[in-house]
Design an enzyme around this catalytic site. Sequence first.
Site, PDB file in Angstrom:
ATOM      1  N   SER A 124     -79.863  -8.130 -26.840  1.00 30.33           N
ATOM      2  CA  SER A 124     -78.860  -9.197 -26.789  1.00 30.33           C
ATOM      3  C   SER A 124     -79.508 -10.560 -26.943  1.00 30.33           C
ATOM      4  O   SER A 124     -80.639 -10.772 -26.517  1.00 30.33           O
ATOM      5  CB  SER A 124     -78.132  -9.115 -25.441  1.00 30.33           C
ATOM      6  OG  SER A 124     -77.371 -10.277 -25.207  1.00 30.33           O
ATOM      7  N   TYR A 148     -78.714  -9.016 -15.707  1.00 31.61           N
ATOM      8  CA  TYR A 148     -78.339  -8.253 -16.916  1.00 31.61           C
ATOM      9  C   TYR A 148     -79.294  -8.631 -18.059  1.00 31.61           C
ATOM     10  O   TYR A 148     -79.890  -7.763 -18.701  1.00 31.61           O
ATOM     11  CB  TYR A 148     -76.883  -8.547 -17.311  1.00 31.61           C
ATOM     12  CG  TYR A 148     -76.610  -8.245 -18.758  1.00 31.61           C
ATOM     13  CD1 TYR A 148     -76.533  -9.271 -19.700  1.00 31.61           C
ATOM     14  CD2 TYR A 148     -76.488  -6.928 -19.197  1.00 31.61           C
ATOM     15  CE1 TYR A 148     -76.324  -8.996 -21.039  1.00 31.61           C
ATOM     16  CE2 TYR A 148     -76.275  -6.651 -20.539  1.00 31.61           C
ATOM     17  CZ  TYR A 148     -76.202  -7.693 -21.457  1.00 31.61           C
ATOM     18  OH  TYR A 148     -76.011  -7.423 -22.790  1.00 31.61           O
ATOM     19  N   LYS A 152     -82.472  -6.533 -20.285  1.00 27.30           N
ATOM     20  CA  LYS A 152     -82.658  -6.468 -21.740  1.00 27.30           C
ATOM     21  C   LYS A 152     -84.096  -6.843 -22.091  1.00 27.30           C
ATOM     22  O   LYS A 152     -84.756  -6.171 -22.884  1.00 27.30           O
ATOM     23  CB  LYS A 152     -81.687  -7.425 -22.463  1.00 27.30           C
ATOM     24  CG  LYS A 152     -80.232  -6.988 -22.436  1.00 27.30           C
ATOM     25  CD  LYS A 152     -80.002  -5.674 -23.169  1.00 27.30           C
ATOM     26  CE  LYS A 152     -78.527  -5.286 -23.212  1.00 27.30           C
ATOM     27  NZ  LYS A 152     -78.312  -3.938 -23.747  1.00 27.30           N
TER      28      LYS A 152
HETATM   29  C1  WQD Z   1     -68.280 -17.361 -24.743  1.00 34.42           C
HETATM   30  C2  WQD Z   1     -67.896 -18.814 -24.541  1.00 34.42           C
HETATM   31  C3  WQD Z   1     -67.855 -19.516 -22.252  1.00 34.42           C
HETATM   32  C4  WQD Z   1     -64.470 -16.926 -21.099  1.00 34.42           C
HETATM   33  C5  WQD Z   1     -71.934 -12.856 -22.860  1.00 34.42           C
HETATM   34  C6  WQD Z   1     -73.262 -12.233 -22.544  1.00 34.42           C
HETATM   35  C7  WQD Z   1     -73.842 -11.634 -23.799  1.00 34.42           C
HETATM   36  C8  WQD Z   1     -72.858 -10.662 -24.387  1.00 34.42           C
HETATM   37  C9  WQD Z   1     -71.555 -11.396 -24.711  1.00 34.42           C
HETATM   38  C10 WQD Z   1     -73.193  -8.430 -23.585  1.00 34.42           C
HETATM   39  C11 WQD Z   1     -68.730 -19.528 -23.496  1.00 34.42           C
HETATM   40  C12 WQD Z   1     -66.459 -19.578 -22.844  1.00 34.42           C
HETATM   41  C13 WQD Z   1     -65.489 -17.549 -21.804  1.00 34.42           C
HETATM   42  C14 WQD Z   1     -63.363 -17.694 -20.624  1.00 34.42           C
HETATM   43  C15 WQD Z   1     -64.343 -19.663 -21.594  1.00 34.42           C
HETATM   44  N1  WQD Z   1     -72.607  -9.601 -23.490  1.00 34.42           N
HETATM   45  N2  WQD Z   1     -65.415 -18.907 -22.046  1.00 34.42           N
HETATM   46  N3  WQD Z   1     -63.347 -19.037 -20.889  1.00 34.42           N
HETATM   47  O1  WQD Z   1     -71.247 -15.727 -22.153  1.00 34.42           O
HETATM   48  O2  WQD Z   1     -71.658 -16.225 -24.635  1.00 34.42           O
HETATM   49  O3  WQD Z   1     -72.125 -13.944 -23.741  1.00 34.42           O
HETATM   50  O4  WQD Z   1     -71.069 -11.932 -23.455  1.00 34.42           O
HETATM   51  O5  WQD Z   1     -74.043  -8.073 -24.369  1.00 34.42           O
HETATM   52  O6  WQD Z   1     -75.032 -10.965 -23.462  1.00 34.42           O
HETATM   53  O7  WQD Z   1     -74.126 -13.248 -22.097  1.00 34.42           O
HETATM   54  O8  WQD Z   1     -69.773 -14.712 -23.951  1.00 34.42           O
HETATM   55  O9  WQD Z   1     -67.349 -14.530 -24.244  1.00 34.42           O
HETATM   56  O10 WQD Z   1     -68.262 -14.780 -21.885  1.00 34.42           O
HETATM   57  O11 WQD Z   1     -68.305 -16.735 -23.447  1.00 34.42           O
HETATM   58  O12 WQD Z   1     -64.289 -20.877 -21.809  1.00 34.42           O
HETATM   59  O13 WQD Z   1     -62.408 -17.183 -19.968  1.00 34.42           O
HETATM   60  O14 WQD Z   1     -66.552 -18.877 -24.068  1.00 34.42           O
HETATM   61  O15 WQD Z   1     -68.103 -20.638 -21.415  1.00 34.42           O
HETATM   62  O16 WQD Z   1     -68.939 -20.864 -23.928  1.00 34.42           O
HETATM   63  P1  WQD Z   1     -71.225 -15.283 -23.569  1.00 34.42           P
HETATM   64  P2  WQD Z   1     -68.358 -15.131 -23.341  1.00 34.42           P
END
Ligand code: WQD
Length: 334
Positions: A124, A148, A152
């Site tokens: 990841s 997590y 990785k």
């Molecule tokens: C994306 C953006 C949030 C939810 C994570 C893991 C990564 C992978 C994918 C497993 C960010 C914003 C999110 C919400 C928001 N997982 N957001 N409101 O954190 O980039 O990655 O998930 O492999 O390893 O780290 O993904 O979709 O949670 O967030 O504003 O309700 O959306 O702040 O900027 P992230 P995400």
Amino acid sequence: MNILVTGGAGYIGSHTCIALLEAGHQVVIADDFSNSDEKALEAIGTITGKDFKFYQVNVARFHRLEKAFTEQKIDGVIHFAGFKAVGESVENPLDYYANNLKSTITLLKLCRKYKVQQFVFSSSATVYGDGEVPFVETQNLKPATNPYGETKVMNEKILKDYAKANPEFAVILLRYFNPVGAHPSGLIGEHPRGIPNNLMPYITQVAKGLRDQLYVFGDDYDTVDGTGVRDYIHVMDLAEGHVQAMEHLQKGWDVVNLGTGKGTSVLELVRAFEKVNEIEVPYSIAPRREGDIALCYADTQKAQRVLGWRAKRNVEDMCRDAWQFEKNNRHEGQ
Ligand code: WQD
């Protein structure tokens, strides 16, 4: 090739099984249904019209998993199985280290015993931490911001050291950016249990009226519009990248980013979703989420050079396919 896909009933695993079967490979799925269910297996069969083997097993259980190696002739492994919720890993670090590391070590012991030398690992972009964008495979990794992410980083080290000790072994570590979307049939997709951690499933549930609004975690980052920027990649592009990786394995170890190279902010994704699907997604700005970084997107040159792969689908495709799945999907027990 006959490929063992651990976590093959999960979101990325199931889409990868479809791509493998459609590329003419055979598939053996090992999954304990801890974060998936048999509906995904039915969908794989319906979409491809092909058979595959299935073992309901936790990959960390050596003797249970060994059954798949004694009963099937395994040529290669794609290893997805593992816990993957960032927030949950902060609350339960021991469960994450035990499960995610023991699964990989158990799998490698079985590969050694049954002389399986082809391995693709689901890593990841989280391993890059809050580093310099675009993230390139050669850059130094920053400490992950959660257990997590640490699992990785540790699994990558375990696989590198195993490859060094076993010169016939070939492994590619695939660092995914943000997988979103669904198979265009709408029969399979991302179906998180409970409140979605990730942005796209939260957006689709708001659009469906299952949640009243999206909370945007911060609009004061140093980005195009103040909201977090990520490299969203269509899950079918990601799945096809795994087929390319399996077919391009060379002895030793290598690491490759799977992303589009394009950054999209939270608000840009919301607007794209609303436009493509002609639907409103109400939102409000909320405080930043602990552990989030401002910018994350991939340098994609190595994937093109080493795998002959690049992402073909755009953000509109991702929004359309994600919504198609949500509309078809019956949400039990919100
Ligand atoms: C994306 C953006 C949030 C939810 C994570 C893991 C990564 C992978 C994918 C497993 C960010 C914003 C999110 C919400 C928001 N997982 N957001 N409101 O954190 O980039 O990655 O998930 O492999 O390893 O780290 O993904 O979709 O949670 O967030 O504003 O309700 O959306 O702040 O900027 P992230 P995400």
